[in-house]
Design a protein around this motif. Structure first.
Motif, mmCIF file in Angstrom:
data_model
loop_
_atom_site.group_PDB
_atom_site.id
_atom_site.type_symbol
_atom_site.label_atom_id
_atom_site.label_comp_id
_atom_site.label_asym_id
_atom_site.label_seq_id
_atom_site.Cartn_x
_atom_site.Cartn_y
_atom_site.Cartn_z
ATOM 1 N N PHE A 30 -2.276 28.821 2.227
ATOM 2 C CA PHE A 30 -3.564 29.169 2.822
ATOM 3 C C PHE A 30 -4.363 27.915 3.149
ATOM 4 O O PHE A 30 -5.021 27.844 4.184
ATOM 5 C CB PHE A 30 -4.382 30.088 1.908
ATOM 6 N N ASN A 31 -4.295 26.917 2.290
ATOM 7 C CA ASN A 31 -4.986 25.660 2.561
ATOM 8 C C ASN A 31 -4.484 25.028 3.855
ATOM 9 O O ASN A 31 -5.277 24.536 4.656
ATOM 10 C CB ASN A 31 -4.818 24.691 1.391
ATOM 11 N N ALA A 32 -3.191 25.052 4.075
ATOM 12 C CA ALA A 32 -2.623 24.516 5.320
ATOM 13 C C ALA A 32 -3.136 25.317 6.513
ATOM 14 O O ALA A 32 -3.508 24.744 7.545
ATOM 15 C CB ALA A 32 -1.100 24.550 5.270
ATOM 16 N N ASN A 33 -3.190 26.643 6.376
ATOM 17 C CA ASN A 33 -3.707 27.493 7.454
ATOM 18 C C ASN A 33 -5.182 27.199 7.717
ATOM 19 O O ASN A 33 -5.625 27.164 8.871
ATOM 20 C CB ASN A 33 -3.535 28.973 7.114
ATOM 21 N N LEU A 34 -5.935 26.985 6.662
ATOM 22 C CA LEU A 34 -7.357 26.697 6.797
ATOM 23 C C LEU A 34 -7.593 25.361 7.496
ATOM 24 O O LEU A 34 -8.465 25.246 8.356
ATOM 25 C CB LEU A 34 -8.010 26.700 5.408
ATOM 26 N N GLN A 35 -6.790 24.364 7.146
ATOM 27 C CA GLN A 35 -6.923 23.067 7.805
ATOM 28 C C GLN A 35 -6.573 23.161 9.291
ATOM 29 O O GLN A 35 -7.243 22.562 10.132
ATOM 30 C CB GLN A 35 -6.033 22.033 7.115
ATOM 31 N N GLU A 36 -5.538 23.924 9.614
ATOM 32 C CA GLU A 36 -5.177 24.111 11.024
ATOM 33 C C GLU A 36 -6.298 24.846 11.765
ATOM 34 O O GLU A 36 -6.647 24.493 12.888
ATOM 35 C CB GLU A 36 -3.877 24.898 11.146
ATOM 36 N N PHE A 37 -6.878 25.850 11.124
ATOM 37 C CA PHE A 37 -8.008 26.588 11.704
ATOM 38 C C PHE A 37 -9.147 25.626 12.028
ATOM 39 O O PHE A 37 -9.669 25.622 13.141
ATOM 40 C CB PHE A 37 -8.468 27.656 10.707
ATOM 41 N N TRP A 66 -10.096 33.300 13.912
ATOM 42 C CA TRP A 66 -10.680 33.849 12.685
ATOM 43 C C TRP A 66 -9.868 35.051 12.209
ATOM 44 O O TRP A 66 -9.594 35.184 11.022
ATOM 45 C CB TRP A 66 -12.142 34.226 12.923
ATOM 46 N N LYS A 67 -9.466 35.907 13.159
ATOM 47 C CA LYS A 67 -8.647 37.072 12.793
ATOM 48 C C LYS A 67 -7.328 36.621 12.175
ATOM 49 O O LYS A 67 -6.878 37.192 11.182
ATOM 50 C CB LYS A 67 -8.366 37.938 14.018
ATOM 51 N N GLU A 68 -6.707 35.601 12.767
ATOM 52 C CA GLU A 68 -5.460 35.071 12.224
ATOM 53 C C GLU A 68 -5.659 34.560 10.798
ATOM 54 O O GLU A 68 -4.821 34.799 9.923
ATOM 55 C CB GLU A 68 -4.937 33.928 13.084
ATOM 56 N N LEU A 69 -6.756 33.843 10.567
ATOM 57 C CA LEU A 69 -7.017 33.299 9.235
ATOM 58 C C LEU A 69 -7.258 34.419 8.224
ATOM 59 O O LEU A 69 -6.749 34.365 7.105
ATOM 60 C CB LEU A 69 -8.215 32.342 9.275
ATOM 61 N N LYS A 70 -8.022 35.432 8.637
ATOM 62 C CA LYS A 70 -8.253 36.576 7.749
ATOM 63 C C LYS A 70 -6.946 37.288 7.408
ATOM 64 O O LYS A 70 -6.715 37.655 6.250
ATOM 65 C CB LYS A 70 -9.225 37.562 8.392
ATOM 66 N N ASN A 71 -6.071 37.468 8.405
ATOM 67 C CA ASN A 71 -4.777 38.106 8.156
ATOM 68 C C ASN A 71 -3.922 37.265 7.225
ATOM 69 O O ASN A 71 -3.234 37.795 6.349
ATOM 70 C CB ASN A 71 -4.042 38.364 9.472
ATOM 71 N N SER A 72 -3.979 35.949 7.398
ATOM 72 C CA SER A 72 -3.243 35.039 6.528
ATOM 73 C C SER A 72 -3.713 35.201 5.082
ATOM 74 O O SER A 72 -2.903 35.284 4.161
ATOM 75 C CB SER A 72 -3.451 33.607 6.996
ATOM 76 N N LYS A 73 -5.028 35.256 4.904
ATOM 77 C CA LYS A 73 -5.597 35.420 3.560
ATOM 78 C C LYS A 73 -5.121 36.722 2.938
ATOM 79 O O LYS A 73 -4.720 36.765 1.775
ATOM 80 C CB LYS A 73 -7.120 35.394 3.639
ATOM 81 N N LYS A 74 -5.125 37.777 3.725
ATOM 82 C CA LYS A 74 -4.705 39.093 3.232
ATOM 83 C C LYS A 74 -3.213 39.092 2.890
ATOM 84 O O LYS A 74 -2.816 39.573 1.830
ATOM 85 C CB LYS A 74 -5.016 40.147 4.286
#
Length: 82
Positions: A30-37, A66-74
């Protein structure tokens, strides 16, 4: 003068910060996804500020990210008590 290789170029264009939290595979992912976001938001913001993207287009792209990040978190079950 030496030519930068593709790894140097990627590190410059897509910098990654070290993860300091408690190690769990899902939080690391998730951290990697957040940094990419954050990096992509920065690019979109600069393009909009420079007149290369309309405000509406920038908003739609950010909304999709944002939707992608939320889905990643879920999907990674981040923030859910197990």
């Amino acid at each position: 003068m030496t030519q930068p290789n593709s790894q140097d170029k990627n590190n410059f264009l897509y910098p990654r910060s070290r993860y300091y939290g408690k190690f769990q595979p899902e939080t690391l992912a998730f951290n990697a996804n957040l940094q990419e976001f954050a990096q992509r938001i920065s690019y979109i913001s600069c393009l909009e500020t420079g007149g290369k993207l309309s405000p509406e287009e920038a908003y739609e792209q950010i909304k999709a990210l944002w939707k992608e990040l939320k889905n990643s978190k879920k999907e990674l079950s981040i923030g859910i008590n197990k």
